[in-house]
Scaffold this motif. Structure first.
Motif, PDB file in Angstrom:
ATOM      1  N   ARG A 146      -4.693   4.329  -7.502  1.00 27.50           N
ATOM      2  CA  ARG A 146      -5.375   4.503  -8.780  1.00 27.50           C
ATOM      3  C   ARG A 146      -5.567   3.122  -9.397  1.00 27.50           C
ATOM      4  NH1 ARG A 146      -1.501   4.381 -13.072  1.00 27.50           N
ATOM      5  NH2 ARG A 146       0.647   4.283 -12.261  1.00 27.50           N
ATOM      6  N   PHE A 147      -6.471   3.042 -10.353  1.00 27.74           N
ATOM      7  CA  PHE A 147      -6.744   1.771 -11.005  1.00 27.74           C
ATOM      8  C   PHE A 147      -5.798   1.560 -12.186  1.00 27.74           C
ATOM      9  CE2 PHE A 147     -11.021   2.951  -9.285  1.00 27.74           C
ATOM     10  CZ  PHE A 147     -11.122   1.911  -8.368  1.00 27.74           C
ATOM     11  N   GLY A 148      -5.516   0.305 -12.472  1.00 29.67           N
ATOM     12  CA  GLY A 148      -4.652  -0.025 -13.601  1.00 29.67           C
ATOM     13  C   GLY A 148      -4.111  -1.435 -13.456  1.00 29.67           C
ATOM     14  N   GLU A 149      -3.149  -1.784 -14.295  1.00 31.32           N
ATOM     15  CA  GLU A 149      -2.531  -3.099 -14.188  1.00 31.32           C
ATOM     16  C   GLU A 149      -1.842  -3.219 -12.825  1.00 31.32           C
ATOM     17  OE1 GLU A 149      -2.608  -5.854 -16.122  1.00 31.32           O
ATOM     18  OE2 GLU A 149      -4.197  -4.707 -17.114  1.00 31.32           O
ATOM     19  N   PRO A 150      -2.091  -4.300 -12.100  1.00 31.18           N
ATOM     20  CA  PRO A 150      -1.551  -4.418 -10.742  1.00 31.18           C
ATOM     21  C   PRO A 150      -0.056  -4.179 -10.647  1.00 31.18           C
ATOM     22  CG  PRO A 150      -3.163  -6.139 -11.128  1.00 31.18           C
ATOM     23  CD  PRO A 150      -2.976  -5.431 -12.445  1.00 31.18           C
ATOM     24  N   GLU A 151       0.715  -4.676 -11.614  1.00 28.09           N
ATOM     25  CA  GLU A 151       2.165  -4.484 -11.565  1.00 28.09           C
ATOM     26  C   GLU A 151       2.554  -3.018 -11.664  1.00 28.09           C
ATOM     27  OE1 GLU A 151       1.523  -8.683 -13.030  1.00 28.09           O
ATOM     28  OE2 GLU A 151       0.564  -6.735 -13.255  1.00 28.09           O
ATOM     29  N   GLN A 152       1.664  -2.193 -12.210  1.00 24.77           N
ATOM     30  CA  GLN A 152       1.966  -0.776 -12.400  1.00 24.77           C
ATOM     31  C   GLN A 152       1.439   0.112 -11.283  1.00 24.77           C
ATOM     32  OE1 GLN A 152       0.465   0.255 -16.272  1.00 24.77           O
ATOM     33  NE2 GLN A 152       1.709  -1.269 -17.341  1.00 24.77           N
ATOM     34  N   VAL A 153       0.356  -0.292 -10.632  1.00 24.15           N
ATOM     35  CA  VAL A 153      -0.276   0.617  -9.669  1.00 24.15           C
ATOM     36  C   VAL A 153      -0.128   0.178  -8.215  1.00 24.15           C
ATOM     37  CG1 VAL A 153      -1.938   1.387 -11.393  1.00 24.15           C
ATOM     38  CG2 VAL A 153      -2.572  -0.474  -9.833  1.00 24.15           C
ATOM     39  N   LEU A 154       0.210  -1.073  -7.969  1.00 24.57           N
ATOM     40  CA  LEU A 154       0.417  -1.504  -6.588  1.00 24.57           C
ATOM     41  C   LEU A 154       1.737  -0.963  -6.048  1.00 24.57           C
ATOM     42  CD1 LEU A 154      -0.734  -5.247  -6.726  1.00 24.57           C
ATOM     43  CD2 LEU A 154      -1.890  -3.373  -5.526  1.00 24.57           C
ATOM     44  N   THR A 155       1.730  -0.545  -4.817  1.00 23.21           N
ATOM     45  CA  THR A 155       2.956  -0.077  -4.161  1.00 23.21           C
ATOM     46  C   THR A 155       2.980  -0.621  -2.738  1.00 23.21           C
ATOM     47  OG1 THR A 155       1.890   1.981  -3.433  1.00 23.21           O
ATOM     48  CG2 THR A 155       3.096   2.046  -5.512  1.00 23.21           C
ATOM     49  N   LEU A 156       4.179  -0.936  -2.269  1.00 22.15           N
ATOM     50  CA  LEU A 156       4.361  -1.436  -0.911  1.00 22.15           C
ATOM     51  C   LEU A 156       4.791  -0.272  -0.032  1.00 22.15           C
ATOM     52  CD1 LEU A 156       4.363  -3.880   0.962  1.00 22.15           C
ATOM     53  CD2 LEU A 156       6.708  -4.339   0.248  1.00 22.15           C
ATOM     54  N   GLU A 157       3.990   0.041   0.986  1.00 24.82           N
ATOM     55  CA  GLU A 157       4.235   1.186   1.841  1.00 24.82           C
ATOM     56  C   GLU A 157       4.231   0.775   3.304  1.00 24.82           C
ATOM     57  OE1 GLU A 157       1.326   4.133   0.956  1.00 24.82           O
ATOM     58  OE2 GLU A 157       1.920   4.349  -1.147  1.00 24.82           O
ATOM     59  N   ALA A 158       5.009   1.481   4.102  1.00 27.36           N
ATOM     60  CA  ALA A 158       5.038   1.262   5.545  1.00 27.36           C
ATOM     61  C   ALA A 158       4.438   2.475   6.240  1.00 27.36           C
ATOM     62  CB  ALA A 158       6.474   1.045   6.023  1.00 27.36           C
ATOM     63  N   GLY A 159       3.672   2.211   7.292  1.00 30.04           N
ATOM     64  CA  GLY A 159       3.067   3.312   8.024  1.00 30.04           C
ATOM     65  C   GLY A 159       2.506   2.837   9.351  1.00 30.04           C
ATOM     66  N   ALA A 160       2.145   3.784  10.190  1.00 29.66           N
ATOM     67  CA  ALA A 160       1.574   3.456  11.495  1.00 29.66           C
ATOM     68  C   ALA A 160       0.152   2.938  11.333  1.00 29.66           C
ATOM     69  CB  ALA A 160       1.582   4.685  12.394  1.00 29.66           C
ATOM     70  N   LYS A 161      -0.187   1.961  12.130  1.00 26.42           N
ATOM     71  CA  LYS A 161      -1.544   1.405  12.131  1.00 26.42           C
ATOM     72  C   LYS A 161      -2.383   2.175  13.129  1.00 26.42           C
ATOM     73  CE  LYS A 161      -4.168  -2.036  10.564  1.00 26.42           C
ATOM     74  NZ  LYS A 161      -4.393  -2.317   9.134  1.00 26.42           N
ATOM     75  N   ALA A 162      -3.579   2.593  12.701  1.00 32.19           N
ATOM     76  CA  ALA A 162      -4.471   3.334  13.596  1.00 32.19           C
ATOM     77  C   ALA A 162      -4.960   2.436  14.722  1.00 32.19           C
ATOM     78  CB  ALA A 162      -5.651   3.875  12.802  1.00 32.19           C
ATOM     79  N   ALA A 163      -5.517   3.052  15.753  1.00 32.07           N
ATOM     80  CA  ALA A 163      -6.042   2.307  16.893  1.00 32.07           C
ATOM     81  C   ALA A 163      -7.130   1.346  16.442  1.00 32.07           C
ATOM     82  CB  ALA A 163      -6.584   3.274  17.940  1.00 32.07           C
ATOM     83  N   LEU A 164      -7.197   0.205  17.080  1.00 36.94           N
ATOM     84  CA  LEU A 164      -8.178  -0.825  16.729  1.00 36.94           C
ATOM     85  C   LEU A 164      -9.575  -0.376  17.127  1.00 36.94           C
ATOM     86  CD1 LEU A 164      -8.638  -3.775  15.733  1.00 36.94           C
ATOM     87  CD2 LEU A 164      -8.401  -4.480  18.122  1.00 36.94           C
ATOM     88  N   ALA A 165     -10.514  -0.480  16.188  1.00 34.51           N
ATOM     89  CA  ALA A 165     -11.900  -0.081  16.451  1.00 34.51           C
ATOM     90  C   ALA A 165     -12.611  -1.112  17.309  1.00 34.51           C
ATOM     91  CB  ALA A 165     -12.640   0.097  15.126  1.00 34.51           C
ATOM     92  N   ALA A 166     -13.632  -0.676  18.014  1.00 35.62           N
ATOM     93  CA  ALA A 166     -14.441  -1.584  18.827  1.00 35.62           C
ATOM     94  C   ALA A 166     -15.106  -2.617  17.932  1.00 35.62           C
ATOM     95  CB  ALA A 166     -15.498  -0.794  19.592  1.00 35.62           C
ATOM     96  N   GLY A 167     -15.193  -3.844  18.439  1.00 26.65           N
ATOM     97  CA  GLY A 167     -15.839  -4.909  17.678  1.00 26.65           C
ATOM     98  C   GLY A 167     -14.955  -5.573  16.661  1.00 26.65           C
ATOM     99  N   CYS A 168     -13.698  -5.140  16.588  1.00 28.17           N
ATOM    100  CA  CYS A 168     -12.756  -5.702  15.625  1.00 28.17           C
ATOM    101  C   CYS A 168     -11.609  -6.401  16.347  1.00 28.17           C
ATOM    102  CB  CYS A 168     -12.188  -4.612  14.715  1.00 28.17           C
ATOM    103  SG  CYS A 168     -13.394  -3.916  13.565  1.00 28.17           S
ATOM    104  N   VAL A 169     -10.911  -7.257  15.614  1.00 26.50           N
ATOM    105  CA  VAL A 169      -9.680  -7.870  16.107  1.00 26.50           C
ATOM    106  C   VAL A 169      -8.559  -7.506  15.150  1.00 26.50           C
ATOM    107  CG1 VAL A 169     -10.844  -9.775  17.263  1.00 26.50           C
ATOM    108  CG2 VAL A 169     -10.124 -10.053  14.881  1.00 26.50           C
TER     109      VAL A 169
END
Length: 321
Positions: free
Chosen positions: A11-34
């Motif tokens: 959601r939008f708002g003051e960065p200190e209030q709305v930013l969160t640090l989360e851990a999760g699995a990274k999806a497969a790399l798309a073609a044409g990307c690094v």
């Protein structure tokens, strides 16, 4: 799948209030990307303003914050596999405030060996904006006036304007800590609160690069020659300025509006021009903060008279919520 640590917002708002640090699995790399394992990502105004919702009309949530940073390519497909193991700027893809960033292979920028990673991490937003402003609105043979002169972008623009043939460069600053650094770069420092001096230097300014807006921008436009050009590239004051007279002409410069016109070859060429200039320029210091210390990094960014850039430091064994 590899685990990714990302500093994002739902959601939008003051960065200190709305930013969160989360851990999760990274999806497969798309073609044409690094895929880039990040080393450093800086904290810029341009990273934080979108979090507040200022550009909500063009941002779909959720998002990961951050627009620039440096890291090592750890995965690529096909011909792009030659980039694996290379240091690059991970640009024009995902938000960079995360430990693994996927970006288009043709937009990843190789970092020369003589560029330190803490400098490379800051090699996009401010340096490229300064370079493109000078190329689009040349100060050659002109007296140039900078506002917010203690910022990274203005400091680089002031140095490069002199190399481009500006007759003089004057920088308006707020915090006294910036005066000596401006002088060391050949930029005449003027305290923003000295209204008479601001008017005097504005009266001869044929080019103005303004990052402040508000009342200061209005005062400069009223004093500068009608034949001059006033280039607005930021609103650090948080206030727009009124166009109370037709002249001097105002040009709005936003790097995000310039980049779509650059094809991949032009994009790469812009950085080929930028690296040598950046390597020989005076820049501010850095303050590294581990990713989980992001609140301290934001507090450092907001501190008055700051002369060093906060950098988020990515280390997998420490980047936990």
């Amino acid at each position: 799948m590899p685990v990714n640590h990302a500093l994002g917002y739902r959601r939008f708002g003051e960065p200190e209030q709305v930013l969160t640090l989360e851990a999760g699995a990274k999806a497969a790399l798309a073609a044409g990307c690094v895929r880039v394992k990040m080393h450093y990502a800086p904290v810029n105004a341009s990273d934080l303003i979108p979090v507040t919702g200022a550009y909500r009309h063009r941002i779909a949530l959720p998002q990961v914050a951050g627009y620039e940073g440096v890291g090592m390519v750890v995965e690529a497909h096909g011909a792009d596999a030659a980039l694996v193991g290379k240091r690059v700027l991970a640009l024009r893809g995902e938000g960079t405030w995360q430990s693994l960033v996927d970006c288009p292979a043709d937009r990843a920028i190789l970092v020369p060996d003589d560029i330190d990673s803490t400098l490379a991490a800051r090699g996009y937003i401010n340096p490229l904006a300064a370079q493109l402003m000078i190329e689009h609105f040349s100060p050659a043979g002109k007296h140039l006036l900078l506002t917010a002169a203690g910022t990274d972008c203005a400091l680089l623009a002031g140095q490069w304007a002199q190399q481009a043939g500006a007759l003089s460069v004057t920088g308006i600053y707020r915090s006294p800590v910036h005066a000596a650094r401006l002088e060391a770069c050949g930029i005449t420092p003027v305290q923003q609160s000295n209204a008479a001096a601001v008017r005097r230097y504005a009266a001869r300014a044929e080019r103005v690069y303004d990052a402040t807006g508000g009342a200061l921008a209005e005062a400069i436009r009223e004093a500068m020659p009608a034949s001059g050009l006033f280039i607005s590239y930021g609103l650090l004051s948080g206030q727009p300025f009124r166009l109370r007279q037709a002249l001097p002409q105002v040009h709005w410069f936003h790097i995000r509006n310039t980049l779509p016109a650059l094809d991949p070859a032009e994009w790469q060429a812009a950085f080929s021009r930028l690296w040598p200039a950046l390597a020989t320029s005076q820049t501010g210091g850095v303050m590294p903060f581990a990713l989980q210390e992001w609140r301290a990094a934001l507090a450092a960014w907001r501190s008055a008279g700051r002369v060093a850039k906060p950098l988020l430091l990515f280390e997998d064994d420490r980047a936990v919520p």
